[in-house]
Design a protein around this motif. Structure first.
Motif, PDB file in Angstrom:
ATOM      1  N   LYS A 231      -5.820  -2.502   7.679  1.00 51.11           N
ATOM      2  CA  LYS A 231      -4.757  -3.492   7.491  1.00 51.11           C
ATOM      3  C   LYS A 231      -3.655  -2.878   6.632  1.00 51.11           C
ATOM      4  O   LYS A 231      -3.911  -2.041   5.751  1.00 51.11           O
ATOM      5  CB  LYS A 231      -5.312  -4.744   6.810  1.00 51.11           C
ATOM      6  CG  LYS A 231      -6.359  -5.493   7.621  1.00 51.11           C
ATOM      7  CD  LYS A 231      -5.725  -6.155   8.832  1.00 51.11           C
ATOM      8  CE  LYS A 231      -6.757  -6.940   9.638  1.00 51.11           C
ATOM      9  NZ  LYS A 231      -7.308  -8.076   8.906  1.00 51.11           N
ATOM     10  N   ASP A 232      -2.419  -3.296   6.885  1.00 47.98           N
ATOM     11  CA  ASP A 232      -1.274  -2.836   6.099  1.00 47.98           C
ATOM     12  C   ASP A 232      -0.967  -3.823   4.978  1.00 47.98           C
ATOM     13  O   ASP A 232      -1.105  -5.043   5.154  1.00 47.98           O
ATOM     14  CB  ASP A 232      -0.042  -2.676   6.993  1.00 47.98           C
ATOM     15  CG  ASP A 232      -0.207  -1.572   8.020  1.00 47.98           C
ATOM     16  OD1 ASP A 232      -1.007  -0.650   7.759  1.00 47.98           O
ATOM     17  OD2 ASP A 232       0.442  -1.641   9.085  1.00 47.98           O
ATOM     18  N   TYR A 233      -0.525  -3.294   3.847  1.00 52.47           N
ATOM     19  CA  TYR A 233      -0.128  -4.156   2.732  1.00 52.47           C
ATOM     20  C   TYR A 233       0.923  -3.426   1.897  1.00 52.47           C
ATOM     21  O   TYR A 233       1.032  -2.201   1.940  1.00 52.47           O
ATOM     22  CB  TYR A 233      -1.335  -4.548   1.875  1.00 52.47           C
ATOM     23  CG  TYR A 233      -2.067  -3.387   1.239  1.00 52.47           C
ATOM     24  CD1 TYR A 233      -1.760  -2.958  -0.046  1.00 52.47           C
ATOM     25  CD2 TYR A 233      -3.082  -2.712   1.922  1.00 52.47           C
ATOM     26  CE1 TYR A 233      -2.427  -1.904  -0.634  1.00 52.47           C
ATOM     27  CE2 TYR A 233      -3.752  -1.648   1.350  1.00 52.47           C
ATOM     28  CZ  TYR A 233      -3.428  -1.244   0.065  1.00 52.47           C
ATOM     29  OH  TYR A 233      -4.082  -0.187  -0.515  1.00 52.47           O
ATOM     30  N   SER A 234       1.717  -4.193   1.165  1.00 50.63           N
ATOM     31  CA  SER A 234       2.706  -3.601   0.270  1.00 50.63           C
ATOM     32  C   SER A 234       2.050  -3.329  -1.078  1.00 50.63           C
ATOM     33  O   SER A 234       1.070  -3.989  -1.451  1.00 50.63           O
ATOM     34  CB  SER A 234       3.910  -4.536   0.102  1.00 50.63           C
ATOM     35  OG  SER A 234       3.510  -5.778  -0.438  1.00 50.63           O
ATOM     36  N   LEU A 235       2.590  -2.361  -1.805  1.00 49.96           N
ATOM     37  CA  LEU A 235       1.956  -1.940  -3.049  1.00 49.96           C
ATOM     38  C   LEU A 235       3.002  -1.539  -4.079  1.00 49.96           C
ATOM     39  O   LEU A 235       3.970  -0.859  -3.756  1.00 49.96           O
ATOM     40  CB  LEU A 235       1.022  -0.749  -2.776  1.00 49.96           C
ATOM     41  CG  LEU A 235       0.406  -0.044  -3.988  1.00 49.96           C
ATOM     42  CD1 LEU A 235      -0.561  -0.968  -4.716  1.00 49.96           C
ATOM     43  CD2 LEU A 235      -0.296   1.244  -3.561  1.00 49.96           C
TER      44      LEU A 235
END
Length: 307
Positions: free
Chosen positions: A169-173
């Motif tokens: 899954k993609d996520y912002s960091l």
């Protein structure tokens, strides 16, 4: 349909005052908002009340702490008989940025690293000369680059999209560089260490420095070296000496490094790689918000400066 514009527009009439407008009478009866004001000359306690109000307002205001310009070196360097393990860095400017971009466009990694290290002001109490910077270990140089990045852009780095290797899954960091793992050498004298070889021999090996880094980058680029040839250049520079039952001899040329057995070469290279001194890019990890599993932060030196 075309719009027709009147060449002589007539301004609209000003709106009439409402019938119950009090007019000048209200203006004459309006109260002076400062008529109850007390001069601090007449009553000095007024100043104390003002100070109290300001103190409460300031007390509720949180100012971020400035980023330190002092960097602790994980290895350190001996200067004048003393081990120095701190340096001072500065914020990069537009002049530095132009040189960084020029260096990046050439593909010369050694020039790119030198451009970033322009932000080092001093090592201990010595001015950060080119020679002094090149004598620092690669671990210290990379740590300095992280320190320069902090004072230039701040302690956080943002990623619009990070992919978890576990759940995909993609996520912002937003990653705090203060959490970046940097492995330090407990004793700077361990920058030279021993490696046990076959047939009872022992090699003394040192950590790579800036001069080694530049030589290897240059050889790789100019001679199109393969992995084994690159290892030979590296070993010829990092092996201090080898001791067997009868003598101690130096490995000072690439031919000397090529003459070593594959087993001995592997033992020395493994020992160098396992030292893990300085910024540990492989173990910069965060918890994935989707699956709570540890996932690596996609960091390296160019990414720190978005190059």
């Amino acid at each position: 349909m075309e719009r027709i514009i009147d060449p002589n527009p007539v301004a609209p009439a000003a709106p009439l005052l409402p019938p119950n407008d009090p007019g000048d009478q209200a203006i004459q009866q309006r109260r002076d908002p400062f008529e109850d004001a007390v001069s601090p000359v007449e009553d000095p306690s007024v100043l104390n009340k003002v100070a109290e109000v300001l103190s409460k307002a300031i007390g509720n205001t949180t100012m971020p702490a400035p980023v330190s310009d002092v960097v602790e070196l994980p290895v350190g360097i001996v200067i004048g008989g003393n081990v120095v393990r701190h340096a001072r860095v500065r914020e990069l400017t537009g002049i530095d940025e132009e040189e960084i971009v020029r260096a990046s466009s050439t593909g010369d990694l050694e020039r790119f690293v030198d451009a970033l290290l322009r932000g080092v002001v001093s090592i201990g109490d010595k001015v950060a000369s080119a020679d002094l910077l090149n004598k620092l270990t690669v671990a210290d140089r990379e740590t300095l680059i992280i320190g320069i990045r902090k004072v230039t852009y701040g302690e956080e780095i943002e990623f619009e999209k990070v992919r978890c290797f576990k759940c995909e899954k993609d996520y912002s960091l937003v990653y705090d560089l203060n959490d970046f793992p940097i492995n330090k050498l407990d004793d700077p004298s361990q920058a030279i260490f021993e490696v046990q070889l076959r047939r009872g021999r022992t090699a003394r090996v040192r950590l790579p420095n800036g001069y080694d880094q530049k030589a290897i980058f240059s050889e790789m680029r100019n001679k199109n070296l393969n992995a084994a040839e690159t290892d030979s250049v590296l070993l010829s520079r990092l092996i201090v000496d080898i001791t067997d039952q009868n003598r101690t001899y130096q490995v000072s040329t690439v031919e000397d490094a090529r003459a070593l057995s594959m087993a001995d070469r592997k033992a020395i290279l493994d020992a160098i790689n396992n030292k893990k001194i300085g910024p540990d890019f492989e173990n910069a990890l965060v918890d994935c918000p989707e699956c709570n599993q540890k996932t690596p932060v996609p960091l390296n030196i160019p990414i720190l400066f978005r190059m």
